[in-house]
Design an enzyme around this catalytic site. Structure first.
Site, PDB file in Angstrom:
ATOM      1  N   CYS A   1       0.289 -37.460-116.856  1.00 35.06           N
ATOM      2  CA  CYS A   1       1.357 -37.909-115.952  1.00 35.06           C
ATOM      3  C   CYS A   1       2.538 -36.962-116.056  1.00 35.06           C
ATOM      4  CB  CYS A   1       1.798 -39.319-116.330  1.00 35.06           C
ATOM      5  SG  CYS A   1       3.188 -39.867-115.334  1.00 35.06           S
TER       6      CYS A   1
ATOM      7  N   ASN B   1      -5.101 -41.493-119.276  1.00 33.10           N
ATOM      8  CA  ASN B   1      -4.196 -40.633-118.502  1.00 33.10           C
ATOM      9  C   ASN B   1      -3.305 -39.877-119.486  1.00 33.10           C
ATOM     10  OD1 ASN B   1      -2.248 -39.528-116.871  1.00 33.10           O
ATOM     11  ND2 ASN B   1      -1.523 -41.465-116.031  1.00 33.10           N
TER      12      ASN B   1
ATOM     13  N   THR C   1      -2.738 -40.411-101.393  1.00 36.03           N
ATOM     14  CA  THR C   1      -1.838 -39.931-100.345  1.00 36.03           C
ATOM     15  C   THR C   1      -2.483 -40.031 -98.957  1.00 36.03           C
ATOM     16  OG1 THR C   1      -0.895 -38.444-101.987  1.00 36.03           O
ATOM     17  CG2 THR C   1      -0.376 -37.971 -99.682  1.00 36.03           C
TER      18      THR C   1
HETATM   19  C1  LIG Z   1       3.163 -42.813-105.962  1.00 34.05           C
HETATM   20  C2  LIG Z   1       2.063 -42.332-106.863  1.00 34.05           C
HETATM   21  C3  LIG Z   1       1.885 -42.927-108.098  1.00 34.05           C
HETATM   22  C4  LIG Z   1       0.862 -42.479-108.949  1.00 34.05           C
HETATM   23  N1  LIG Z   1       0.681 -43.092-110.152  1.00 34.05           N
HETATM   24  C5  LIG Z   1      -0.329 -42.678-110.976  1.00 34.05           C
HETATM   25  C6  LIG Z   1      -0.564 -43.318-112.222  1.00 34.05           C
HETATM   26  O1  LIG Z   1       0.101 -44.300-112.573  1.00 34.05           O
HETATM   27  N2  LIG Z   1      -1.553 -42.830-113.023  1.00 34.05           N
HETATM   28  C7  LIG Z   1      -2.327 -41.750-112.639  1.00 34.05           C
HETATM   29  O2  LIG Z   1      -3.204 -41.322-113.383  1.00 34.05           O
HETATM   30  N3  LIG Z   1      -2.130 -41.156-111.448  1.00 34.05           N
HETATM   31  C8  LIG Z   1      -1.166 -41.589-110.617  1.00 34.05           C
HETATM   32  N4  LIG Z   1      -0.981 -40.978-109.408  1.00 34.05           N
HETATM   33  C9  LIG Z   1      -1.842 -39.818-109.051  1.00 34.05           C
HETATM   34  C10 LIG Z   1      -3.020 -40.213-108.174  1.00 34.05           C
HETATM   35  O3  LIG Z   1      -3.878 -41.130-108.825  1.00 34.05           O
HETATM   36  C11 LIG Z   1      -3.824 -38.962-107.766  1.00 34.05           C
HETATM   37  O4  LIG Z   1      -4.369 -38.366-108.929  1.00 34.05           O
HETATM   38  C12 LIG Z   1      -2.961 -37.919-107.054  1.00 34.05           C
HETATM   39  O5  LIG Z   1      -2.026 -38.534-106.200  1.00 34.05           O
HETATM   40  C13 LIG Z   1      -3.809 -36.950-106.215  1.00 34.05           C
HETATM   41  O6  LIG Z   1      -4.519 -37.647-105.209  1.00 34.05           O
HETATM   42  P1  LIG Z   1      -4.026 -37.733-103.673  1.00 34.05           P
HETATM   43  O7  LIG Z   1      -3.715 -36.331-103.247  1.00 34.05           O
HETATM   44  O8  LIG Z   1      -5.177 -38.353-102.944  1.00 34.05           O
HETATM   45  O9  LIG Z   1      -2.829 -38.611-103.664  1.00 34.05           O
HETATM   46  C14 LIG Z   1       0.017 -41.413-108.536  1.00 34.05           C
HETATM   47  C15 LIG Z   1       0.204 -40.823-107.278  1.00 34.05           C
HETATM   48  C16 LIG Z   1       1.200 -41.272-106.447  1.00 34.05           C
HETATM   49  C17 LIG Z   1       1.366 -40.624-105.094  1.00 34.05           C
END
Ligand SMILES: Cc1cc2nc3c(=O)[nH]c(=O)nc-3n(C[C@H](O)[C@H](O)[C@H](O)COP(=O)(O)O)c2cc1C
Length: 350
Positions: A179, A176, A312
């Site tokens: 972030c 990653n 999400t």
């Molecule tokens: C609360 C939260 C915490 C997240 N933490 C991480 C993380 O630690 N590492 C990472 O690569 N992505 C993290 N993400 C991103 C998700 O893995 C994903 O890439 C992003 O939310 C888009 O997908 P979605 O629209 O289905 O949520 C996080 C997303 C959310 C909402």
């Protein structure tokens, strides 16, 4: 009417992170009870057409849980019972981190989105590594590896390697570098910094190794990532992380919170990045960003994703989301005359 439509209004009255912890506690309790097997039976869609082979893994279905939901690898059994075809835990850093001060997670209800600035709160590589070593689930289990907050970009390769070595029992590894909520990540997304980190991880034997992209990268920077993917023969690309952009269409009052935006508002751009990448490489793509229905997943697959992930969507649709998407995908395959998910991958790439 399903159970979640009754629980959701109550959960949504709680601050978002409190609701997350309530769900976490419920899932943790659930995975220790005999309810686990009957629920898994109900929610797992078993059909050969859903099977995908990518980056050395066999997925019984293409719908995975994205990084960030199970940061500490405490829930893989519960998540598997919800019918997900794979799980990515983390982001994990070398040492435990508290993350940013609360509140740091916000719902954008009118937009079916979230904004988070969690700041990579996690129990640290050693604790998570021990947990992973004791975890057996029958789906691929990946781990998201991130840079520790106070490590300077020049020391990032050693920091990523320290984390990798503690969690190396996972089935696949996602580096990653995207972030938006922790210090110093922008500096990691240039070509030489990426080469140092990925080269160091490769030297330690990290494989299958995937890189996770920001949706905010301009095309030349995506091209740099693709060059690195080729140079180090990476097994896959995860596209995408959350965005720091704020589309003008956002309606929710929380839209001005700082952090990474996810969910429906990033769906289109994430799919276009998948399409862009698929047109330029044969490396398998994990499509993520705004997937909440079978149609959303199918669009990413047709654009070039071998499998998809979501976070999400789970918050808004509830625990039957993987089953619902898998059932819907079977209908869409039938409608369009494909005999498998794999036959549909990339049919709409550029
Ligand atoms: C609360 C939260 C915490 C997240 N933490 C991480 C993380 O630690 N590492 C990472 O690569 N992505 C993290 N993400 C991103 C998700 O893995 C994903 O890439 C992003 O939310 C888009 O997908 P979605 O629209 O289905 O949520 C996080 C997303 C959310 C909402």
């Amino acid at each position: 009417m399903n159970l979640y439509s009754l629980a959701k209004p109550l959960l949504f009255r709680l601050p978002a992170e409190t609701a997350h912890h309530a769900i976490h506690t419920l899932l943790d309790g659930f995975q220790r009870t005999p309810l686990h097997s009957p629920v898994a039976k109900q929610l797992t869609v078993t059909d050969e057409r859903l099977e995908v082979s990518a980056f050395g893994q066999t997925f019984t279905n293409p719908v995975g849980l994205a990084a960030g939901f199970d940061k500490n690898a405490e829930l893989p059994r519960a998540i598997t019972a919800l019918g997900f075809g794979f799980v990515e835990v983390g982001g994990v850093t070398a040492e435990p981190q508290a993350g940013n001060p609360r509140p740091r997670l916000f719902r954008l209800r009118k937009d079916n989105g979230l904004i988070n600035r969690m700041g990579l709160n996690n129990h640290g590589a050693s604790a998570i590594g021990h947990r992973l070593a004791e975890t057996t689930v029958d789906v691929p289990l990946g781990v998201n590896i991130a840079k520790s907050e106070h490590v300077d970009p020049e020391d990032a390769p050693a920091d990523y390697c320290q984390t990798y070595e503690a969690v190396d029992s996972a089935d696949f590894f996602v580096v990653n570098i995207s972030c938006p909520n922790s210090q110093g990540f922008e500096a990691l997304q240039n070509r030489s910094a990426m080469a140092e980190i990925i080269g160091a991880l490769r030297d330690r034997g990290a494989s299958p190794l995937l890189v996770k992209l920001s949706p905010d990268l301009p095309e030349p920077a995506v091209d740099d990532v693709l060059a690195i993917v080729e140079e180090f023969d990476l097994e896959g690309i995860v596209a995408t992380n959350t965005t720091t952009e704020r589309p003008a269409s956002l309606k929710s009052s929380n839209r001005s919170e700082k952090g990474g935006l996810s969910g429906e508002p990033i769906k289109h751009d994430a799919t276009e990045i998948v399409r862009y990448i698929a047109a330029r490489t044969d490396v398998p793509i994990v499509g993520v960003g705004g997937v909440s229905t079978a149609e959303d997943a199918y669009q990413k697959i047709r654009a070039g994703a071998s499998v998809v992930q979501l976070y999400t969507g789970l918050v808004y649709q509830g625990p039957t989301i993987a089953r619902d998407i898998n059932r819907g995908l079977l209908e869409l395959l039938e409608r369009d005359g494909f005999d498998s998910i794999e036959a549909a991958v990339g049919v709409d790439s550029e």
